[in-house]
Motif scaffolding. Structure first.
Motif: not given
Length: 387
Positions: A105-110
């Motif tokens: 998973w890539t979190p938001p705002n990354t």
């Protein structure tokens, strides 16, 4: 893996933008993979001509008979919706910064585009590799070749759906790369051999809803950029209304736009909608293919614009095909014109290119650059200290 090179402003920006055009008026070619598989000279030449124009002028091509199953894609998006809806606390263990977010998973705002002016992309993602990991390459570039990771309680069809889609897109990409080589009068395996056992990755993306105070303020779901890989394949996405239901797009300004090659009449290129004809997928050129062809094929600048109404989301997916990390990125011998050499020198190892770009876009930490070059200068100091 997605790369972001500097590019001028796209739709929704206050700065002067490019000429806009509707996709149908631009005559973007469509290539039929059955033509490439036919072995018939006339059909092969038809496909090769389409690829020469598509990749040389537009940087993208529409693809039919691609093998991606549309109902399975919708089923996967439903599973992805179920995963995205989970609280961040449940997803956070799958957000592997130590793997530079190349799996899980890539979190938001990354992720941040090079030309983003500081705006992170409004999205969260999930990465997986549909092809087996190359053990030797994993020793050399562990963050680029990690094993897949999955939620312990993944929604039904989440893992299977992502890998099935990625595998189908990869097979279509191999056929296109063989066709691209033929279109350039190169040996058929020129590009497929260069990407064998490379760090290919499939990515599911969820573009997040904008609030009432964010819409129509120049915020983009994804800033304009070019992908740093060899070839990107896009199976098509869908919009979700404020209730989370699949729905037609809410307005004419939202979605994927792509920039064409500059011409005297349009020195900034033209922005065209990236909506493929019914039953087709999109394949677009990445920076690595541009480099190998000395700019004969151009990497496709593209931008994902947000709607002008709040609460809407968009789901999409992409498969990124890469040159193997041990291959050198430099124009192939037949493309080493003085201009191409000046534009793409010095030659660089593809793995080094990958690391530098992942640092640029914020997925890898700046310390990752310490992996490049000789790292044992302190050994002499230690030896001298004990002498």
């Amino acid at each position: 893996m997605q790369a972001r090179s500097p590019s001028s402003a796209g739709p929704g920006r206050d700065t002067p933008g490019p000429t806009m055009a509707d996709t149908p008026t631009m005559n973007i070619p469509t290539v039929d993979l059955l033509d490439l598989a036919s072995g018939e000279p006339a059909r092969l030449e038809r496909a090769a001509a389409a690829l020469r124009e598509a990749f040389g002028v537009f940087g993208l091509v529409f693809v039919k008979n691609h093998g991606v199953d549309a109902p399975a894609l919708e089923r996967f998006y439903d599973a992805f919706s179920a995963f995205v809806a989970r609280p961040d606390a449940q997803k956070r263990p799958l957000g592997r910064a130590d793997l530079w977010y190349q799996r899980g998973w890539t979190p938001p705002n990354t992720e941040v585009a090079v030309a983003s002016n500081g705006q992170p992309d409004f999205k969260e993602c999930y990465f997986a590799a549909p092809t087996p990991t190359d053990a030797q390459s994993a020793m050399e570039f562990p963050e680029l070749y990690p094993e897949n990771i999955w939620p312990d309680d993944a929604p039904p069809f989440f893992q299977e759906g992502l890998l099935t889609m990625g595998t189908a897109l990869h097979e279509a990409g191999l056929k296109l790369l063989r066709g691209a080589a033929l279109a350039l009068n190169l040996p058929e395996d020129t590009f497929t051999a260069a990407c064998e056992k490379a760090p290919h990755v499939t990515r599911a993306l969820q573009y997040l809803p904008l609030g009432p105070t964010q819409v129509n303020t120049g915020i983009l779901w994804g800033e304009e950029h070019t992908d740093f890989n060899l070839l990107t394949l896009l199976p098509g996405g869908r919009f979700l209304d404020p209730a989370g239901r699949p729905a037609p797009k809410p307005d004419d300004q939202s979605g994927l736009y792509l920039r064409t090659r500059a011409t005297p009449d349009a020195p900034n290129g033209q922005m065209v909608r990236g909506t493929a004809p019914a039953g087709c997928i999109v394949a677009q050129v990445g920076q690595q293919l541009e480099i190998l062809t000395g700019g004969t094929f151009l990497a496709t600048p593209h931008v994902i614009t947000a709607p002008g109404v709040p609460g809407w989301q968009r789901q999409s997916a992409a498969h990124f095909m890469h040159v193997h990390t041990s291959q050198v990125l430099f124009p192939l011998p037949g493309f080493r014109t003085p201009e191409a050499v000046a534009n793409y020198a010095p030659p660089v190892l593809a793995g080094t290119y990958d690391i530098k770009t992942l640092v640029d876009i914020g997925l890898a930490p700046p310390a990752a650059l310490d992996k490049l070059g000789y790292r044992h200068y302190d050994r002499l100091n230690r030896m001298r200290a004990t002498s």
